[in-house]
Design a protein around this motif. Structure first.
Motif, short mmCIF file in Angstrom:
data_model
loop_
_atom_site.label_atom_id
_atom_site.label_comp_id
_atom_site.label_asym_id
_atom_site.label_seq_id
_atom_site.Cartn_x
_atom_site.Cartn_y
_atom_site.Cartn_z
N PHE A 1 -5.91 5.74 -0.96
CA PHE A 1 -6.61 5.48 -2.18
C PHE A 1 -6.32 3.97 -2.64
N CYS A 2 -5.67 3.28 -1.73
CA CYS A 2 -5.49 1.96 -2.11
C CYS A 2 -6.80 1.15 -2.64
N ALA A 3 -6.57 0.52 -3.70
CA ALA A 3 -7.68 -0.25 -4.70
C ALA A 3 -8.70 0.56 -5.10
N GLY A 4 -8.40 1.86 -5.16
CA GLY A 4 -9.49 2.87 -5.72
C GLY A 4 -9.55 3.16 -7.03
N PRO A 5 -10.22 4.07 -7.65
CA PRO A 5 -9.99 4.48 -8.87
C PRO A 5 -8.76 5.37 -9.13
N LEU A 6 -8.35 5.40 -10.35
CA LEU A 6 -7.11 6.29 -10.74
C LEU A 6 -7.73 7.77 -10.98
N PRO A 7 -6.84 8.52 -10.85
CA PRO A 7 -7.55 9.96 -10.86
C PRO A 7 -8.29 10.38 -12.34
N GLY A 8 -9.43 10.94 -12.17
CA GLY A 8 -10.21 10.87 -13.26
C GLY A 8 -10.84 9.88 -13.88
N SER A 9 -11.02 8.73 -12.99
CA SER A 9 -11.95 7.50 -13.35
C SER A 9 -12.89 7.30 -12.37
N ALA B 1 -3.77 0.53 6.35
CA ALA B 1 -3.95 1.11 4.95
C ALA B 1 -4.47 2.50 5.46
N GLY B 2 -3.90 3.71 4.47
CA GLY B 2 -4.46 4.94 4.60
C GLY B 2 -5.92 5.33 4.32
N ALA B 3 -6.28 6.52 4.30
CA ALA B 3 -7.61 6.74 3.83
C ALA B 3 -8.10 6.45 2.63
N ARG B 4 -9.62 6.52 2.43
CA ARG B 4 -10.10 5.93 1.09
C ARG B 4 -9.85 4.62 0.69
N LEU B 5 -9.72 3.64 1.52
CA LEU B 5 -9.24 2.45 0.96
C LEU B 5 -10.54 1.82 0.32
#
Length: 271
Positions: A130-138, A153-157
């Motif tokens: 989740f690098c550069a993704g939304p914070l939980p709930g956002s 980088a891991g998944a959901r980049l």
């Protein structure tokens, strides 16, 4: 105004929350005041001096050193200054970064650079999911600035990324650039499965799998002339060096997508 080096003596028994350690906030404090700062430790707090040695520096940088892999929210919503992590970082490194420079000389955990709005975040090792993704709930991911990952980088980049530039020198996990709204994502290595899923706008540049074709059937070949656009984009990415240095001299194959989501984004495979 002065800088500080905070050296972690040993890994903490519970995870530490270091969001309070900002270069601007600590620059006006003395060593004794810094040692008394409360840090989140599990569900409680402890004084900084219980786990860190505090030493003044000749410059205005803030350095956090030691085995800080269990230290979370380093550089959280930082607006200015230079923060150097001389070692690994935990989760949420640079989340909400608005300005300044955060330099991690090791790996970083999950959710690094989430919802960052400006500044520069550079991670010299690998980064988690989740690098550069939304914070939980956002709903919105990275919104501006520059994020550089020197490793994998891991998944959901870049999930739901809206703006800014993200450069990965290694490989990216599955679902890279999924639901991308805008911005530029450049991956020197290979992208995982389902890359670009549901992306609406933005540019994804991939160097590591030029013969793999588009990421999904909903990406279609683009026939328009983008010579000027690619010259400008390639020049901007080339400043990061390494595998990106020769981009202005290389050709591309470009696809439009994800049209299944009504997208106007583009997938660029570098030859």
């Amino acid at each position: 105004m002065s800088g500080w080096t905070l050296t972690l003596r040993q890994p903490p028994p519970l995870r530490l929350d270091l969001r309070a350690l900002q270069p601007a906030a600590l620059a006006t404090l003395g060593a004794a005041e810094i040692s008394r700062l409360p840090l989140g430790h599990g569900r409680g707090t402890l004084a900084l001096g219980e786990c860190f040695d505090v030493a003044a520096r000749d410059d205005e940088a803030l350095v956090i050193a030691g085995d800080t892999a269990r230290c979370d929210r380093i550089g959280w919503q930082m607006a200015a200054g230079r923060l150097l992590v001389d070692g690994p970082a935990g989760d949420h490194a640079g989340a909400g970064l608005a300005g300044g420079t955060l330099d991690v000389r090791g790996d970083a955990g999950a959710l690094a650079g989430c919802e960052m709005r400006g500044g520069t975040l550079e991670i010299h090792g690998h980064v988690g999911e989740f690098c550069a993704g939304p914070l939980p709930g956002s709903l919105d991911g990275m919104r501006g600035g520059t994020l550089v990952v020197r490793g994998d980088a891991g998944a959901r980049l870049a999930d739901r990324m809206r703006r800014g530039t993200l450069v990965v020198f290694g490989n990216a996990g599955d679902w890279a650039a999924s639901r991308l709204v805008a911005g530029t994502v450049a991956i020197a290595g290979r992208s995982g499965v389902h890359a670009g899923y549901g992306m609406r706008r933005g540019s994804v540049v991939v160097l590591g799998n030029p013969d793999a074709g588009p990421p999904a059937p909903s990406f279609v070949p683009a026939q328009d002339d983008v010579t000027v656009f690619w010259r400008l984009l390639a020049r901007d990415l080339a400043r990061h060096g390494g595998p990106f240095a020769d981009l202005p001299r290389r050709g591309i194959v470009r696809h439009r997508g994800d049209l299944a989501a009504g997208g106007l984004g583009e997938w660029i495979a570098v030859r």
